[in-house]
Motif scaffolding. Structure first.
Motif, PDB file in Angstrom:
ATOM      1  N   CYS A 188       0.843  -1.195   0.000  1.00 47.43           N
ATOM      2  CA  CYS A 188       0.000   0.000   0.000  1.00 47.43           C
ATOM      3  C   CYS A 188       0.878   1.245   0.000  1.00 47.43           C
ATOM      4  N   LEU A 189       0.550   2.201  -0.862  1.00 48.47           N
ATOM      5  CA  LEU A 189       1.185   3.510  -0.817  1.00 48.47           C
ATOM      6  C   LEU A 189       0.319   4.436   0.020  1.00 48.47           C
ATOM      7  N   ASP A 190       0.935   5.149   0.937  1.00 51.74           N
ATOM      8  CA  ASP A 190       0.220   6.159   1.701  1.00 51.74           C
ATOM      9  C   ASP A 190       0.892   7.492   1.416  1.00 51.74           C
ATOM     10  N   LEU A 191       0.258   8.282   0.551  1.00 52.90           N
ATOM     11  CA  LEU A 191       0.838   9.528   0.063  1.00 52.90           C
ATOM     12  C   LEU A 191       0.366  10.705   0.917  1.00 52.90           C
ATOM     13  N   GLY A 192       1.303  11.521   1.331  1.00 49.74           N
ATOM     14  CA  GLY A 192       0.960  12.603   2.250  1.00 49.74           C
ATOM     15  C   GLY A 192       0.580  12.038   3.599  1.00 49.74           C
ATOM     16  N   SER A 193       1.387  11.124   4.097  1.00 52.40           N
ATOM     17  CA  SER A 193       1.006  10.233   5.188  1.00 52.40           C
ATOM     18  C   SER A 193       1.165  10.800   6.588  1.00 52.40           C
ATOM     19  N   ALA A 194       2.065  11.772   6.779  1.00 50.58           N
ATOM     20  CA  ALA A 194       2.363  12.254   8.134  1.00 50.58           C
ATOM     21  C   ALA A 194       1.118  12.883   8.797  1.00 50.58           C
ATOM     22  N   PRO A 195       0.945  12.671  10.089  1.00 43.82           N
ATOM     23  CA  PRO A 195       1.811  11.938  11.017  1.00 43.82           C
ATOM     24  C   PRO A 195       1.616  10.428  11.045  1.00 43.82           C
ATOM     25  N   GLY A 196       0.701   9.885  10.207  1.00 43.87           N
ATOM     26  CA  GLY A 196       0.658   8.442  10.071  1.00 43.87           C
ATOM     27  C   GLY A 196      -0.621   7.753  10.494  1.00 43.87           C
ATOM     28  N   LEU A 202      -3.261   0.688   8.145  1.00 41.93           N
ATOM     29  CA  LEU A 202      -2.860  -0.277   7.124  1.00 41.93           C
ATOM     30  C   LEU A 202      -1.865  -1.290   7.685  1.00 41.93           C
ATOM     31  N   ALA A 203      -0.907  -0.822   8.472  1.00 41.08           N
ATOM     32  CA  ALA A 203       0.065  -1.733   9.069  1.00 41.08           C
ATOM     33  C   ALA A 203      -0.614  -2.669  10.064  1.00 41.08           C
ATOM     34  N   GLN A 204      -1.607  -2.165  10.794  1.00 39.46           N
ATOM     35  CA  GLN A 204      -2.342  -3.012  11.738  1.00 39.46           C
ATOM     36  C   GLN A 204      -3.099  -4.123  11.018  1.00 39.46           C
ATOM     37  N   LEU A 205      -3.465  -3.882   9.765  1.00 47.87           N
ATOM     38  CA  LEU A 205      -4.149  -4.903   8.966  1.00 47.87           C
ATOM     39  C   LEU A 205      -3.174  -5.918   8.375  1.00 47.87           C
ATOM     40  N   GLY A 206      -1.884  -5.688   8.550  1.00 45.82           N
ATOM     41  CA  GLY A 206      -0.873  -6.603   8.024  1.00 45.82           C
ATOM     42  C   GLY A 206      -0.362  -6.246   6.652  1.00 45.82           C
ATOM     43  N   ALA A 207      -0.778  -5.090   6.133  1.00 47.89           N
ATOM     44  CA  ALA A 207      -0.303  -4.660   4.815  1.00 47.89           C
ATOM     45  C   ALA A 207       1.096  -4.058   4.942  1.00 47.89           C
ATOM     46  N   ARG A 208       1.859  -4.142   3.851  1.00 45.67           N
ATOM     47  CA  ARG A 208       3.148  -3.451   3.774  1.00 45.67           C
ATOM     48  C   ARG A 208       2.873  -2.022   3.308  1.00 45.67           C
ATOM     49  N   VAL A 209       3.433  -1.052   3.999  1.00 44.59           N
ATOM     50  CA  VAL A 209       3.103   0.340   3.723  1.00 44.59           C
ATOM     51  C   VAL A 209       4.353   1.105   3.312  1.00 44.59           C
ATOM     52  N   PHE A 210       4.291   1.718   2.117  1.00 44.98           N
ATOM     53  CA  PHE A 210       5.331   2.636   1.670  1.00 44.98           C
ATOM     54  C   PHE A 210       4.760   4.034   1.838  1.00 44.98           C
ATOM     55  N   SER A 211       5.290   4.746   2.812  1.00 50.73           N
ATOM     56  CA  SER A 211       4.759   6.040   3.224  1.00 50.73           C
ATOM     57  C   SER A 211       5.598   7.159   2.625  1.00 50.73           C
ATOM     58  N   VAL A 212       4.904   8.178   2.070  1.00 53.00           N
ATOM     59  CA  VAL A 212       5.615   9.298   1.446  1.00 53.00           C
ATOM     60  C   VAL A 212       5.076  10.618   1.993  1.00 53.00           C
ATOM     61  N   ASP A 213       5.975  11.418   2.536  1.00 53.74           N
ATOM     62  CA  ASP A 213       5.608  12.754   3.005  1.00 53.74           C
ATOM     63  C   ASP A 213       6.891  13.512   3.311  1.00 53.74           C
ATOM     64  N   LYS A 214       6.850  14.824   3.128  1.00 49.01           N
ATOM     65  CA  LYS A 214       8.007  15.636   3.494  1.00 49.01           C
ATOM     66  C   LYS A 214       8.192  15.676   5.010  1.00 49.01           C
ATOM     67  N   ALA A 215       7.100  15.538   5.728  1.00 53.38           N
ATOM     68  CA  ALA A 215       7.158  15.534   7.189  1.00 53.38           C
ATOM     69  C   ALA A 215       7.339  14.100   7.696  1.00 53.38           C
ATOM     70  N   HIS A 229       9.266   4.537   5.294  1.00 53.82           N
ATOM     71  CA  HIS A 229       8.928   5.938   5.050  1.00 53.82           C
ATOM     72  C   HIS A 229       9.955   6.598   4.140  1.00 53.82           C
ATOM     73  N   CYS A 230       9.452   7.367   3.176  1.00 57.75           N
ATOM     74  CA  CYS A 230      10.316   8.126   2.269  1.00 57.75           C
ATOM     75  C   CYS A 230       9.974   9.601   2.421  1.00 57.75           C
ATOM     76  N   SER A 231      10.998  10.415   2.665  1.00 50.05           N
ATOM     77  CA  SER A 231      10.791  11.848   2.791  1.00 50.05           C
ATOM     78  C   SER A 231      10.788  12.486   1.405  1.00 50.05           C
ATOM     79  N   GLY A 232       9.667  13.091   1.030  1.00 47.76           N
ATOM     80  CA  GLY A 232       9.587  13.711  -0.278  1.00 47.76           C
ATOM     81  C   GLY A 232       8.168  14.111  -0.620  1.00 47.76           C
ATOM     82  N   SER A 233       7.990  14.646  -1.822  1.00 48.24           N
ATOM     83  CA  SER A 233       6.676  15.084  -2.292  1.00 48.24           C
ATOM     84  C   SER A 233       5.875  13.901  -2.814  1.00 48.24           C
ATOM     85  N   ALA A 234       4.647  13.756  -2.336  1.00 45.47           N
ATOM     86  CA  ALA A 234       3.795  12.656  -2.772  1.00 45.47           C
ATOM     87  C   ALA A 234       3.532  12.730  -4.269  1.00 45.47           C
TER      88      ALA A 234
END
Length: 322
Positions: A188-196, A202-215, A229-234
């Motif tokens: 799962c991609l979570d774009l603009g994810s902060a603070p989470g 999604l993680a509680q459901l057992g999914a793998r999460v690739f999180s993107v946000d500058k924060a 988590h990746c720091s950057g623009s969604a």
């Protein structure tokens, strides 16, 4: 909005409006605009109830839609309760007038549980009608409604420790309403994810999460073994970089037309993921862009009870209708 009535809505022999829509608190004018943009005739606005002449349509800005409204003449409290019970068992009162008398009628009806759900429990399945005491001797009632929750209020036993913000309730409500959730191991991609908040769910459901946000994410969310988590623009993220993801989530605060351009770019690139995105409106509701989202194949747009001046756009890879 002020109460607005026409003679048709007050005549004792009328069968009632074709549909009654319950607006989210504070969004009565937005719902009224949606109804009139549809070409439907607005008959009345009372509190948060908006009645229209025509048959119901799937109004996005309605917490609940009364699908079979009718006026019913009543002689007493017991007679009113009997009239409602003759139509069906379960009723939720939306009180707008003669509050004490309305409460006494509701007390004479079978009790309807409105206790908050624990996430993972199914939405109520029993038919639920809605009614209001229009005047001392008249009820406006609908034995069928669009929402299984009283007044569309999807309430949950809240997690006050894990999620870093209350945005998690939007995903809990959406997954409960559609009965579809990411599976264990789904990317799962979570774009603009902060603070989470969404990443946490999604993680509680057992999914793998690739999180993107500058924060940054909240520390305890970032430490989860299924979260990267990746720091950057969604919106700078390219589909080719991500690879084959199952779900794309986006709760970014941006103009809807910018989100639409991003979604179109990903769909044109051949992304066949499920999408869940929040369209946030600053000031006036952007109905034109909203309609363009609705035109995307396999799309559904919902105003969740836990949304504010925003709606949730859902696009499942396989055809889906709520």
């Amino acid at each position: 909005m002020n109460d607005v009535f026409v003679n048709r809505a007050q005549e004792a022999d009328t069968p009632g409006p074709g549909a009654v829509y319950l607006a989210p608190r504070g969004f009565e004018a937005v719902l009224a605009e949606e109804i009139t943009r549809k070409g439907h005739t607005l008959l009345f606005c009372r509190d948060r109830l908006l009645g229209a002449l025509e048959a119901p349509f799937n109004a996005i800005w309605a917490d609940n839609i009364w699908l079979e409204p009718r006026f019913i003449a009543v002689k007493s409290i017991s007679h009113a309760a009997a009239q409602l019970k003759s139509l069906q068992r379960n009723w939720a009162l939306f009180s707008t007038h003669e509050h004490r008398r309305a409460a006494l009628i509701q007390e004479a009806l079978p009790s309807v549980s409105a206790k908050p759900l624990r996430f993972g429990e199914k939405a109520p399945s029993s038919p639920l009608g809605s009614w209001t005491l229009w005047s001392k001797d008249r009820i406006l009632a609908s034995p069928r409604c669009s929402s299984p929750f009283p007044h569309g209020e999807a309430l949950f036993v809240e997690d006050k420790e894990g999620p870093p913000n209350r945005a998690y309730l939007k995903l809990w409500e959406l997954f409960t309403r559609i009965g579809v959730i990411p599976g264990p191991g789904d990317l799962c991609l979570d774009l603009g994810s902060a603070p989470g908040g969404w990443t946490f769910v999604l993680a509680q459901l057992g999914a793998r999460v690739f999180s993107v946000d500058k924060a940054p994410l909240a520390a305890h969310v970032a430490r989860h073994t299924l979260v990267e988590h990746c720091s950057g623009s969604a919106f700078a993220l390219e589909p080719a970089i991500v690879g084959d993801c199952a779900w794309v989530f986006c709760d970014v605060a941006c103009y809807p037309h910018r989100l639409l351009a991003f979604i179109r770019r990903w769909l044109t690139a051949g992304c066949n993921a499920n999408f869940v995105c929040t369209l946030k409106f600053a000031g006036k509701t952007d109905f034109d862009t909203l309609e363009q989202f609705m035109d995307i194949p396999n799309s559904t747009v919902l105003h969740l009870f836990n949304n504010k001046h925003e709606v949730t756009w859902l696009r499942l890879a396989k055809e889906f209708r709520l």
